[in-house]
Write a protein that holds these residues in place. Structure first.
Motif, mmCIF file in Angstrom:
data_model
loop_
_atom_site.group_PDB
_atom_site.id
_atom_site.type_symbol
_atom_site.label_atom_id
_atom_site.label_comp_id
_atom_site.label_asym_id
_atom_site.label_seq_id
_atom_site.Cartn_x
_atom_site.Cartn_y
_atom_site.Cartn_z
ATOM 1 N N THR A 151 -25.805 1.382 18.247
ATOM 2 C CA THR A 151 -24.821 1.982 17.342
ATOM 3 C C THR A 151 -24.743 3.494 17.545
ATOM 4 O OG1 THR A 151 -25.238 0.233 15.730
ATOM 5 C CG2 THR A 151 -24.135 2.207 14.920
ATOM 6 N N LEU A 152 -25.897 4.142 17.682
ATOM 7 C CA LEU A 152 -25.921 5.600 17.878
ATOM 8 C C LEU A 152 -25.251 5.987 19.195
ATOM 9 C CD1 LEU A 152 -29.510 6.477 16.607
ATOM 10 C CD2 LEU A 152 -27.334 7.112 15.532
ATOM 11 N N ILE A 153 -25.503 5.237 20.243
ATOM 12 C CA ILE A 153 -24.903 5.557 21.541
ATOM 13 C C ILE A 153 -23.390 5.316 21.514
ATOM 14 C CG2 ILE A 153 -24.813 4.883 23.979
ATOM 15 C CD1 ILE A 153 -27.901 4.658 23.805
ATOM 16 N N ASP A 154 -22.958 4.260 20.832
ATOM 17 C CA ASP A 154 -21.507 4.049 20.662
ATOM 18 C C ASP A 154 -20.885 5.232 19.939
ATOM 19 O OD1 ASP A 154 -21.477 1.629 21.974
ATOM 20 O OD2 ASP A 154 -21.542 0.413 20.151
ATOM 21 N N TRP A 155 -21.584 5.734 18.904
ATOM 22 C CA TRP A 155 -21.068 6.888 18.159
ATOM 23 C C TRP A 155 -21.011 8.124 19.050
ATOM 24 C CZ3 TRP A 155 -23.448 11.558 16.708
ATOM 25 C CH2 TRP A 155 -22.664 12.357 15.870
ATOM 26 N N LEU A 156 -22.046 8.351 19.855
ATOM 27 C CA LEU A 156 -22.034 9.499 20.762
ATOM 28 C C LEU A 156 -20.881 9.399 21.754
ATOM 29 C CD1 LEU A 156 -25.846 9.924 21.589
ATOM 30 C CD2 LEU A 156 -24.410 11.534 20.320
ATOM 31 N N ASN A 157 -20.609 8.188 22.221
ATOM 32 C CA ASN A 157 -19.546 7.983 23.212
ATOM 33 C C ASN A 157 -18.146 8.167 22.647
ATOM 34 O OD1 ASN A 157 -21.349 7.415 25.251
ATOM 35 N ND2 ASN A 157 -21.194 5.201 25.023
ATOM 36 N N THR A 158 -17.911 7.666 21.424
ATOM 37 C CA THR A 158 -16.537 7.656 20.894
ATOM 38 C C THR A 158 -16.379 8.278 19.517
ATOM 39 O OG1 THR A 158 -16.867 5.421 20.031
ATOM 40 C CG2 THR A 158 -15.897 5.604 22.224
ATOM 41 N N GLY A 159 -17.278 7.995 18.605
ATOM 42 C CA GLY A 159 -17.103 8.422 17.219
ATOM 43 C C GLY A 159 -17.344 9.891 16.959
ATOM 44 N N LYS A 160 -18.197 10.514 17.730
ATOM 45 C CA LYS A 160 -18.566 11.914 17.477
ATOM 46 C C LYS A 160 -17.366 12.848 17.546
ATOM 47 C CE LYS A 160 -21.793 15.497 18.886
ATOM 48 N NZ LYS A 160 -22.839 15.921 19.804
ATOM 49 N N GLU A 204 -42.539 5.527 21.868
ATOM 50 C CA GLU A 204 -42.272 5.112 23.252
ATOM 51 C C GLU A 204 -41.326 3.910 23.297
ATOM 52 O OE1 GLU A 204 -42.918 6.583 26.047
ATOM 53 O OE2 GLU A 204 -44.103 8.200 25.170
ATOM 54 N N GLN A 205 -41.458 3.014 22.313
ATOM 55 C CA GLN A 205 -40.548 1.864 22.241
ATOM 56 C C GLN A 205 -39.110 2.338 22.033
ATOM 57 O OE1 GLN A 205 -41.438 -0.938 19.081
ATOM 58 N NE2 GLN A 205 -39.445 -1.896 19.264
ATOM 59 N N ALA A 206 -38.926 3.298 21.128
ATOM 60 C CA ALA A 206 -37.584 3.834 20.874
ATOM 61 C C ALA A 206 -37.026 4.516 22.119
ATOM 62 C CB ALA A 206 -37.624 4.812 19.702
ATOM 63 N N ILE A 207 -37.851 5.300 22.795
ATOM 64 C CA ILE A 207 -37.409 5.993 24.007
ATOM 65 C C ILE A 207 -36.994 4.988 25.072
ATOM 66 C CG2 ILE A 207 -38.232 7.400 25.953
ATOM 67 C CD1 ILE A 207 -39.892 8.979 23.838
ATOM 68 N N GLU A 227 -32.724 2.468 28.265
ATOM 69 C CA GLU A 227 -32.108 1.234 28.761
ATOM 70 C C GLU A 227 -30.643 1.122 28.359
ATOM 71 O OE1 GLU A 227 -32.639 -3.568 28.180
ATOM 72 O OE2 GLU A 227 -34.416 -2.287 27.939
ATOM 73 N N VAL A 228 -30.355 1.375 27.081
ATOM 74 C CA VAL A 228 -28.978 1.252 26.597
ATOM 75 C C VAL A 228 -28.109 2.366 27.172
ATOM 76 C CG1 VAL A 228 -27.493 1.243 24.552
ATOM 77 C CG2 VAL A 228 -29.693 0.058 24.485
ATOM 78 N N TYR A 229 -28.634 3.585 27.221
ATOM 79 C CA TYR A 229 -27.830 4.703 27.713
ATOM 80 C C TYR A 229 -27.496 4.543 29.193
ATOM 81 C CZ TYR A 229 -25.660 9.160 26.858
ATOM 82 O OH TYR A 229 -24.728 10.138 26.667
ATOM 83 N N GLU A 230 -28.411 3.951 29.937
ATOM 84 C CA GLU A 230 -28.158 3.688 31.352
ATOM 85 C C GLU A 230 -26.975 2.734 31.520
ATOM 86 O OE1 GLU A 230 -30.778 1.459 34.553
ATOM 87 O OE2 GLU A 230 -31.691 3.377 33.991
#
Length: 199
Positions: free
Chosen positions: A25-34, A58-61, A66-69
């Motif tokens: 969800t955060l990456i989608d927001w960075l890509n379009t919603g921001k 480390e799990q979050a990172i 993975e998702v950002y790639e």
């Protein structure tokens, strides 16, 4: 998630991937919603992810990488703010266009204590509570508050209500907050189903 929604509760089963859902969800927001967000969100640089342990950090990172790639649109930096790897001023000085800051609660608290000790003599009766006004009086934290769009508190059931309140009352105006957790998986002996940060 609609723009006008101020609060949202999502309930998913244990093991269904709440970390992945939030990261996605955060990456989608960075890509379009921001781009279409209010000024504080639009001009922000940081997302802060707070976890209870180095392993959870480390799990979050790992999830972010993975998702950002797979779907990230622009460059992003991930900063580790735990285990003495960096401090907040070092991160701000890097002047990243956008970055994810992953930190442990203990490391953030320790930074607050150290900054406060530098400002006040420990014997000073007029010295404030170690965390009371620091985020407003200290230039580093003031910059950070203004440049942070979202704070995620992972496994919030392991924090006390007071700890959650301390974080929420010190974030910048317009900053979004996400709490994840499961009150049936409390690992902190000092909290229970009615006194934890999600209760």
């Amino acid at each position: 998630i609609e723009e006008h929604q101020k609060r949202l509760l999502i309930q998913i089963p244990t093991g269904a991937g709440k970390t992945r859902l939030v990261v996605d969800t955060l990456i989608d927001w960075l890509n379009t919603g921001k781009k279409s967000s209010p000024p504080q969100q639009k001009n922000s640089r940081y997302i802060l992810w707070i976890a209870q342990s180095r392993e959870l950090c480390e799990q979050a990172i790992s999830e972010f990488k993975e998702v950002y790639e797979q779907k990230g649109d622009s460059a992003i930096t991930i900063h580790r703010l735990y285990a003495g790897l960096q401090n907040l001023q070092t991160v701000i000085d890097k002047n990243d266009e956008q970055a994810i800051i992953v930190a442990t609660v203990n490391n953030l608290y320790q930074m607050v204590v150290e900054e406060t000790d530098d400002l006040y003599n420990n014997d000073d009766e007029n010295a404030p509570d170690k965390t009371s006004n620091l985020f407003y009086e200290n230039n580093t934290f003031e910059q950070f508050r203004k440049l942070t769009s979202c704070i995620v508190i992972d496994e919030a059931q392991n924090l006390t209500k007071h700890e959650i309140k301390t974080i929420i009352t010190r974030i910048g105006e317009g900053t979004k907050i996400v709490l994840t957790g499961d009150i049936e998986q409390i690992d902190n002996v000092y909290v229970n189903e009615t006194s934890n940060g999600l209760a």
